[in-house]
Design an enzyme around this catalytic site. Structure first.
Site, PDB file in Angstrom:
ATOM      1  N   SER A  61       0.833  -1.202   0.000  1.00 40.81           N
ATOM      2  CA  SER A  61       0.000   0.000   0.000  1.00 40.81           C
ATOM      3  C   SER A  61       0.875   1.261   0.000  1.00 40.81           C
ATOM      4  O   SER A  61       1.619   1.496  -0.946  1.00 40.81           O
ATOM      5  CB  SER A  61      -0.959  -0.036   1.189  1.00 40.81           C
ATOM      6  OG  SER A  61      -1.967   0.938   1.047  1.00 40.81           O
TER       7      SER A  61
ATOM      8  N   ASP B  79      -0.370  -4.042  -4.038  1.00 40.17           N
ATOM      9  CA  ASP B  79      -1.518  -3.143  -4.123  1.00 40.17           C
ATOM     10  C   ASP B  79      -1.161  -1.737  -3.639  1.00 40.17           C
ATOM     11  O   ASP B  79      -1.664  -1.261  -2.615  1.00 40.17           O
ATOM     12  CB  ASP B  79      -2.718  -3.678  -3.357  1.00 40.17           C
ATOM     13  CG  ASP B  79      -4.033  -3.206  -3.987  1.00 40.17           C
ATOM     14  OD1 ASP B  79      -4.101  -3.159  -5.235  1.00 40.17           O
ATOM     15  OD2 ASP B  79      -4.979  -2.890  -3.259  1.00 40.17           O
TER      16      ASP B  79
ATOM     17  N   HIS C 136      -7.829  -5.510  -0.700  1.00 37.53           N
ATOM     18  CA  HIS C 136      -6.546  -4.798  -0.617  1.00 37.53           C
ATOM     19  C   HIS C 136      -5.446  -5.732  -0.119  1.00 37.53           C
ATOM     20  O   HIS C 136      -4.334  -5.758  -0.663  1.00 37.53           O
ATOM     21  CB  HIS C 136      -6.725  -3.611   0.328  1.00 37.53           C
ATOM     22  CG  HIS C 136      -5.631  -2.585   0.255  1.00 37.53           C
ATOM     23  ND1 HIS C 136      -5.062  -2.161  -0.923  1.00 37.53           N
ATOM     24  CD2 HIS C 136      -5.014  -1.865   1.241  1.00 37.53           C
ATOM     25  CE1 HIS C 136      -4.149  -1.221  -0.664  1.00 37.53           C
ATOM     26  NE2 HIS C 136      -4.093  -1.047   0.642  1.00 37.53           N
TER      27      HIS C 136
END
Length: 460
Positions: free
Chosen positions: A163, A187, A257
Site C-alpha cells: 500500500s 496493491d 486490498h
C-alpha cells in the site's frame, strides 16, 4: 512423501515461534517487537519514528533492532529485503508480517529488514500517514548508504512495499536513480496518489525491476500500471472469497486490498506457481486471446510473486518496458487456478449462443468444474470456438468429462448443440496428451458425461 511433509511442518512449527514476541535470543539479548498501538493513538495521532528490525536465518524468531551505526547480524554481502507496511488505521501490527518474514527466509538465505513506521502510519486521518512516506524513505536511504559504505551492492537490495509502503519503496529507488535491484509493490495505495506524476509515486524507473500486484483497483489500490510488469488478479477488482457487502465487517474494506499480500505469500510457501498471461485487458484474457506465452514459444509466462523477476530479461528487451498480466484465482489458499482450452467445433445449421460448463473427473473420483459464462460464446457451423476453462484442481489423468450447454433462457424452446469435435488441452502442462471426443449432441441444461479418447497427434 508423508514423512517429507511431516518434516516440513515440523520445520515450520519450529520457526513459527511468534516472530514479534519478547523472548531471549542465543546472545541473551532481548528481541525487539513491532510497535503496537491502539485506536486511541490513531485518534490523537502519532509522530513518525522509524524502527528497523532484522531477521536472518540465525535469528528467524527474534528480531534485532538495527540502525545505520549498528548492523547486528546483517551480512552486507547477502541479499537484503526490506518489508514496508502501509497505513495502519487502528495501530495494530500487520497480521501477515510474521508469515512474510518466515516465508522469505525459508526460500532464501538473506537479510530481512522489517521497516516499522507504525508511529506515523497510525492515524485515523489517512492523509497524515501518507504525508510521512517521503520521510520514511529518507531514513531508509541513510541506512542503505551505510550498507553501501560497508560493501553492500544496490543490486542486492530488494524492497517489498504494501500500500503506502509501495510508494515509500519508489521514493527510495528514485533517490538511487533506479539502481536498486528490485521493488515489489503489493496493491500500491491509490487515494492521494492516483494521477500523480512518476516522481510522486512508484514508477517503473525506480529499480532495475519493478513488479506490482493490483488487487483492489476500485477502492484502496492504484488502478494504472506502475511497474515493468503489473499483475491484475481477477481483473484487479473484487477478489473471490472476500465479502461482497458491508455485512462482512472490516474484511469488506480490507480483504481485496490485502489479497495482494496473501497472493505473494502463496508464491513463497505453497506448491503452486501462479501463472499470469500478458494481455491488454481482463476481458481479452477471459476470452482466451492472450495465451501466447510458454512452451513451445520462447517467451515464458510470467510468474506472480517472489519469482516474478525470472521474467525481467524479457522485460528489458521491450520499449517501453511495461506489461500488464492477468489471471484468475481460487477463493482460498493456495489460490491456484489451472487453465485449459476447450476447443469446440459444431455443425448446427443455425448459430447458437450460450455458455458451457465442463466437469472433469479422475479415476479416484476427484472432480473439478469450470463454468465458462462470463459472456455468451457464439457457435457457428464448422467454426472452432476456443474457450478458456479455469479449474481449482489439476487432475493428471482425466477419466470422464461432462458438458452442459445453456442459453440462459428460462422460458422458451430448449436447444441442442451438435458437436463435431471437442478437444481439451492443458495450458499449464502442454506436454500432456490432448483429449478428444467426436459426434456429441448436447441437450440444453442436460449434463452429458463421456469418456474422452486421445486426440490424433497431428492435430494442433
Amino acid at each position: 512423501m508423508a514423512h517429507a511433509l511431516s518434516s516440513f511442518h515440523m520445520l515450520r512449527l519450529y520457526f513459527f515461534i511468534p516472530l514479534m514476541c519478547l523472548v531471549k535470543a542465543d546472545t541473551d539479548e532481548t528481541c525487539t517487537a513491532f510497535t503496537k498501538l491502539s485506536l486511541h493513538s490513531a485518534v490523537v495521532g502519532t509522530e513518525l519514528n522509524v524502527k528497523l528490525m532484522l531477521f536472518t536465518r540465525k535469528n528467524m524468531a527474534c528480531a534485532q533492532a538495527i540502525n545505520s551505526t549498528a548492523f547486528g547480524n546483517l551480512n552486507v554481502t547477502k541479499k537484503t529485503t526490506f518489508l514496508i507496511h502501509g497505513f495502519r488505521l487502528t495501530g495494530s501490527p500487520p497480521v501477515w508480517m510474521g508469515d512474510l518474514v518466515e516465508g522469505l527466509l525459508l526460500v532464501d538465505d538473506m537479510n530481512v529488514v522489517v521497516v516499522d513506521w507504525n508511529r506515523g502510519a497510525t492515524n485515523v486521518m489517512y492523509n497524515h500517514a501518507s504525508s510521512k512516506t517521503r520521510k520514511v524513505a529518507e531514513v531508509l536511504k541513510e541506512f542503505i548508504d551505510q550498507m553501501l559504505a560497508n560493501g553492500a551492492s544496490l543490486d542486492n537490495i530488494y524492497m517489498v512495499g504494501v500500500s503506502l509502503g509501495a510508494h515509500v519503496s519508489g521514493f527510495v529507488g528514485e533517490m538511487y536513480d533506479g539502481q536498486l535491484g528490485r521493488i515489489t509493490g503489493l496493491d500500491p495505495a491509490g487515494p492521494l496518489f492516483n494521477g500523480k506524476p512518476p516522481q510522486d509515486r512508484l514508477d517503473p524507473g525506480d529499480a532495475q525491476f519493478v513488479d506490482v500486484i493490483h488487487s483492489d483497483t476500485d477502492a484502496l489500490g492504484y488502478k494504472e500500471p506502475l511497474g515493468n510488469i503489473d499483475f491484475y488478479p481477477n481483473g484487479g477488482l473484487d477478489q473471490p472469497g472476500c465479502p461482497q457487502t458491508i455485512f462482512g465487517g472490516m474484511q469488506y474494506f480490507k480483504c481485496d486490498h490485502q489479497r495482494s499480500v496473501y497472493l505473494y505469500l502463496s508464491s513463497l510457501r505453497e506448491n503452486c506457481a501462479i501463472t499470469a498471461y500478458p494481455c491488454e485487458s481482463y476481458r481479452d484474457y477471459r476470452n482466451g486471446k492472450c495465451i501466447s506465452c510458454g512452451t513451445p514459444q520462447k517467451v515464458p509466462c510470467p510468474l506472480l510473486g517472489y519469482y516474478a523477476d525470472n521474467w525481467k530479461d524479457y522485460v528489458r528487451e521491450k520499449d517501453p518496458p511495461m506489461t500488464k498480466a492477468f489471471f484468475d484465482t481460487a477463493e482460498e489458499k493456495p489460490y491456484c487456478i489451472y487453465h485449459y482450452f476447450v476447443d469446440i467445433i459444431t455443425w448446427n445449421k443455425n448459430v447458437r449462443r450460450g455458455s458451457i460448463t465442463i466437469k472433469l473427473r479422475d479415476k479416484d473420483g476427484n472432480i473439478t468444474e469450470s463454468k465458462i459464462d462470463h459472456e455468451p460464446a457464439t457457435f457457428q457451423k464448422y467454426h472452432q470456438v476456443s474457450l478458456l476453462a479455469r479449474f481449482n484442481q489439476d487432475l493428471d489423468k482425466v477419466a470422464t468429462i461432462s458438458l452442459v450447454f445453456s442459453t440462459g433462457t428460462v422460458i422458451g424452446p430448449k436447444y441442442k448443440l451438435r458437436i463435431l469435435r471437442m478437444k481439451l488441452r492443458s495450458l499449464v502442462h502442454p506436454e500432456r496428451p490432448q483429449l478428444c471426443r467426436y459426434d456429441l449432441v448436447l441437450m440444453e441444461n442436460v449434463e452429458t458425461i463421456f469418456q474422452p479418447i486421445l486426440c490424433p497427434k497431428l492435430q494442433m
